[in-house]
Design a protein around this motif. Structure first.
Motif, mmCIF file in Angstrom:
data_model
loop_
_atom_site.group_PDB
_atom_site.id
_atom_site.type_symbol
_atom_site.label_atom_id
_atom_site.label_comp_id
_atom_site.label_asym_id
_atom_site.label_seq_id
_atom_site.Cartn_x
_atom_site.Cartn_y
_atom_site.Cartn_z
ATOM 1 N N MET A 2 0.842 -1.198 0.000
ATOM 2 C CA MET A 2 0.000 0.000 0.000
ATOM 3 C C MET A 2 0.876 1.246 0.000
ATOM 4 S SD MET A 2 -2.756 1.329 2.847
ATOM 5 C CE MET A 2 -3.999 0.138 2.378
ATOM 6 N N ASN A 3 0.509 2.217 -0.812
ATOM 7 C CA ASN A 3 1.175 3.515 -0.836
ATOM 8 C C ASN A 3 0.271 4.553 -0.180
ATOM 9 O OD1 ASN A 3 3.542 2.719 -2.247
ATOM 10 N ND2 ASN A 3 2.409 2.763 -4.176
ATOM 11 N N LEU A 4 0.793 5.181 0.869
ATOM 12 C CA LEU A 4 0.018 6.125 1.668
ATOM 13 C C LEU A 4 0.669 7.494 1.646
ATOM 14 C CD1 LEU A 4 -2.090 6.911 3.898
ATOM 15 C CD2 LEU A 4 -0.422 6.044 5.582
ATOM 16 N N GLY A 5 -0.127 8.524 1.405
ATOM 17 C CA GLY A 5 0.324 9.898 1.566
ATOM 18 C C GLY A 5 -0.287 10.487 2.826
ATOM 19 N N ILE A 6 0.522 11.155 3.634
ATOM 20 C CA ILE A 6 0.028 11.799 4.854
ATOM 21 C C ILE A 6 0.202 13.301 4.716
ATOM 22 C CG2 ILE A 6 0.229 12.017 7.357
ATOM 23 C CD1 ILE A 6 1.428 9.214 7.431
ATOM 24 N N ILE A 7 -0.906 14.001 4.590
ATOM 25 C CA ILE A 7 -0.873 15.466 4.527
ATOM 26 C C ILE A 7 -0.775 16.007 5.946
ATOM 27 C CG2 ILE A 7 -2.176 17.542 3.913
ATOM 28 C CD1 ILE A 7 -3.465 15.911 1.663
ATOM 29 N N ASP A 26 5.745 1.592 11.329
ATOM 30 C CA ASP A 26 5.841 0.377 12.145
ATOM 31 C C ASP A 26 5.178 -0.811 11.453
ATOM 32 O OD1 ASP A 26 7.214 1.700 14.135
ATOM 33 O OD2 ASP A 26 5.479 1.961 15.452
ATOM 34 N N ARG A 27 4.137 -0.517 10.665
ATOM 35 C CA ARG A 27 3.415 -1.583 9.964
ATOM 36 C C ARG A 27 3.916 -1.798 8.538
ATOM 37 N NH1 ARG A 27 -2.850 -1.047 12.079
ATOM 38 N NH2 ARG A 27 -2.350 -0.886 14.295
ATOM 39 N N ARG A 28 5.034 -1.181 8.234
ATOM 40 C CA ARG A 28 5.710 -1.365 6.952
ATOM 41 C C ARG A 28 4.869 -0.911 5.761
ATOM 42 N NH1 ARG A 28 10.335 -3.945 8.106
ATOM 43 N NH2 ARG A 28 10.431 -5.237 9.992
ATOM 44 N N ILE A 29 4.090 0.127 5.981
ATOM 45 C CA ILE A 29 3.351 0.762 4.887
ATOM 46 C C ILE A 29 4.295 1.734 4.177
ATOM 47 C CG2 ILE A 29 1.437 2.328 4.346
ATOM 48 C CD1 ILE A 29 -0.014 1.155 6.801
ATOM 49 N N ASN A 30 4.220 1.790 2.863
ATOM 50 C CA ASN A 30 5.019 2.758 2.105
ATOM 51 C C ASN A 30 4.407 4.148 2.266
ATOM 52 O OD1 ASN A 30 6.726 0.724 1.017
ATOM 53 N ND2 ASN A 30 5.200 0.273 -0.553
ATOM 54 N N VAL A 31 5.145 5.034 2.915
ATOM 55 C CA VAL A 31 4.595 6.333 3.291
ATOM 56 C C VAL A 31 5.352 7.466 2.619
ATOM 57 C CG1 VAL A 31 3.981 7.855 5.200
ATOM 58 C CG2 VAL A 31 4.014 5.391 5.560
ATOM 59 N N PHE A 67 -0.916 7.239 -4.874
ATOM 60 C CA PHE A 67 -1.321 6.757 -3.558
ATOM 61 C C PHE A 67 -2.617 5.952 -3.587
ATOM 62 C CE2 PHE A 67 0.984 10.802 -2.733
ATOM 63 C CZ PHE A 67 2.147 10.216 -2.242
ATOM 64 N N ASP A 68 -2.607 4.841 -2.851
ATOM 65 C CA ASP A 68 -3.838 4.086 -2.636
ATOM 66 C C ASP A 68 -4.753 4.825 -1.669
ATOM 67 O OD1 ASP A 68 -3.057 1.622 -4.119
ATOM 68 O OD2 ASP A 68 -1.495 1.559 -2.587
ATOM 69 N N ALA A 69 -4.145 5.578 -0.760
ATOM 70 C CA ALA A 69 -4.912 6.334 0.227
ATOM 71 C C ALA A 69 -4.130 7.571 0.644
ATOM 72 C CB ALA A 69 -5.217 5.480 1.452
ATOM 73 N N VAL A 70 -4.873 8.582 1.035
ATOM 74 C CA VAL A 70 -4.302 9.813 1.595
ATOM 75 C C VAL A 70 -5.002 10.076 2.921
ATOM 76 C CG1 VAL A 70 -4.070 12.314 1.329
ATOM 77 C CG2 VAL A 70 -3.725 10.806 -0.652
ATOM 78 N N ILE A 71 -4.210 10.284 3.975
ATOM 79 C CA ILE A 71 -4.767 10.708 5.257
ATOM 80 C C ILE A 71 -4.435 12.177 5.430
ATOM 81 C CG2 ILE A 71 -4.677 10.463 7.770
ATOM 82 C CD1 ILE A 71 -4.094 7.524 7.415
ATOM 83 N N CYS A 72 -5.460 13.006 5.573
ATOM 84 C CA CYS A 72 -5.278 14.447 5.714
ATOM 85 C C CYS A 72 -5.403 14.833 7.180
ATOM 86 C CB CYS A 72 -6.296 15.210 4.881
ATOM 87 S SG CYS A 72 -6.132 17.003 5.046
ATOM 88 N N GLY A 84 -12.747 10.870 -9.685
ATOM 89 C CA GLY A 84 -12.402 10.057 -10.846
ATOM 90 C C GLY A 84 -11.237 9.116 -10.611
ATOM 91 N N THR A 85 -10.710 9.099 -9.364
ATOM 92 C CA THR A 85 -9.622 8.183 -9.022
ATOM 93 C C THR A 85 -10.131 7.166 -8.001
ATOM 94 O OG1 THR A 85 -8.720 9.329 -7.060
ATOM 95 C CG2 THR A 85 -8.091 10.179 -9.240
ATOM 96 N N ASP A 86 -9.315 6.158 -7.733
ATOM 97 C CA ASP A 86 -9.643 5.149 -6.720
ATOM 98 C C ASP A 86 -8.969 5.443 -5.382
ATOM 99 O OD1 ASP A 86 -11.208 3.632 -8.492
ATOM 100 O OD2 ASP A 86 -9.420 2.600 -9.270
ATOM 101 N N THR A 87 -8.284 6.566 -5.281
ATOM 102 C CA THR A 87 -7.574 6.908 -4.045
ATOM 103 C C THR A 87 -8.561 7.215 -2.925
ATOM 104 O OG1 THR A 87 -5.713 7.823 -5.289
ATOM 105 C CG2 THR A 87 -5.911 8.481 -2.986
ATOM 106 N N ARG A 88 -8.365 6.575 -1.807
ATOM 107 C CA ARG A 88 -9.226 6.816 -0.647
ATOM 108 C C ARG A 88 -8.708 8.018 0.141
ATOM 109 N NH1 ARG A 88 -10.314 2.850 4.580
ATOM 110 N NH2 ARG A 88 -12.120 3.996 5.374
#
Length: 204
Positions: free
Chosen positions: A1-6, A22-27, A59-64, A87-91
């Motif tokens: 999983m690729n995660l962006g953190i704003i 810690d959970r080995r997510i690509n950040v 990113f598969d997901a973005v946490i703002c 129009g994207t699948d990014t959560r």
């Protein structure tokens, strides 16, 4: 999983960053000033309003976890993010405000309705920001903290979840630490239970 953190240099964002690593997510940290980062991770150094659809495409997901003293920024932020993610699948998971929660199951009054008049404009802006997500066509979750959101609270690993009503523990307190909030956010990211829904958490 690729995660962006704003907002990864803020208190909530940094806590989420540490749990994700810690959970080995690509950040990737999405920040205005990468020199404030205390952890070596890939970065996008941009003001939030300068972000483009291309920036967020990987990113598969973005946490703002955006935070501002200018409360009118909150609706603008959510509008901009929903515009570039449509129009994207990014959560998109947005850390919002507990003032938008209902006080009890009657759902007649919100926490914001009980605030002093001087603070109600802030609550209205948070509500507008939430409604922008609710009216969008993206995959969103709006996470509202409880009444007491504690920067220095313990990391217990335990919490309860709800949707639009303020939660309390067995002593009647409505609280959670930044550390446990971060756990809840990453848990929701990895095991979705609240897609296109409101979400709140508190200690049990």
């Amino acid at each position: 999983m690729n995660l962006g953190i704003i907002g990864a240099t803020g208190k909530t964002g940094n806590a989420v960053l540490q749990v994700a690593l810690d959970r080995r997510i690509n950040v990737t940290a999405i920040v205005r000033n990468e020199t404030r980062l205390t952890i070596d991770v890939p970065t996008i150094e941009k003001d939030i309003f300068s972000l483009t659809a291309e920036d967020l495409r990987p990113f598969d997901a973005v946490i703002c976890t955006f935070a501002s003293s200018k409360k009118s920024d909150y609706p603008r932020v959510n509008q901009h993010l929903t515009d570039i993610l449509t129009g994207t699948d990014t959560r998109l998971i947005v850390v919002g405000s507990g003032s938008t929660l209902f006080i009890d199951d009657s759902r007649t009054k919100t926490v914001g309705d009980k605030l002093p008049i001087i603070m109600r404009n802030s609550s209205r802006n948070h509500l507008k920001a939430r409604q922008i997500l609710q009216n969008s066509n993206i995959d969103w979750t709006y996470m509202a903290p409880p009444m007491n959101y504690l920067p220095s609270g313990d990391k217990t690993g335990y919490y309860q979840t709800g949707h639009d009503v303020l939660l309390h523990d067995h002593n009647g307190n409505s609280s959670i630490s930044y550390a446990d909030m971060a756990l809840a956010l990453v848990d929701e990211l990895q095991h979705p239970q609240n897609e296109k829904q409101l979400m709140t958490v508190a200690w049990e």
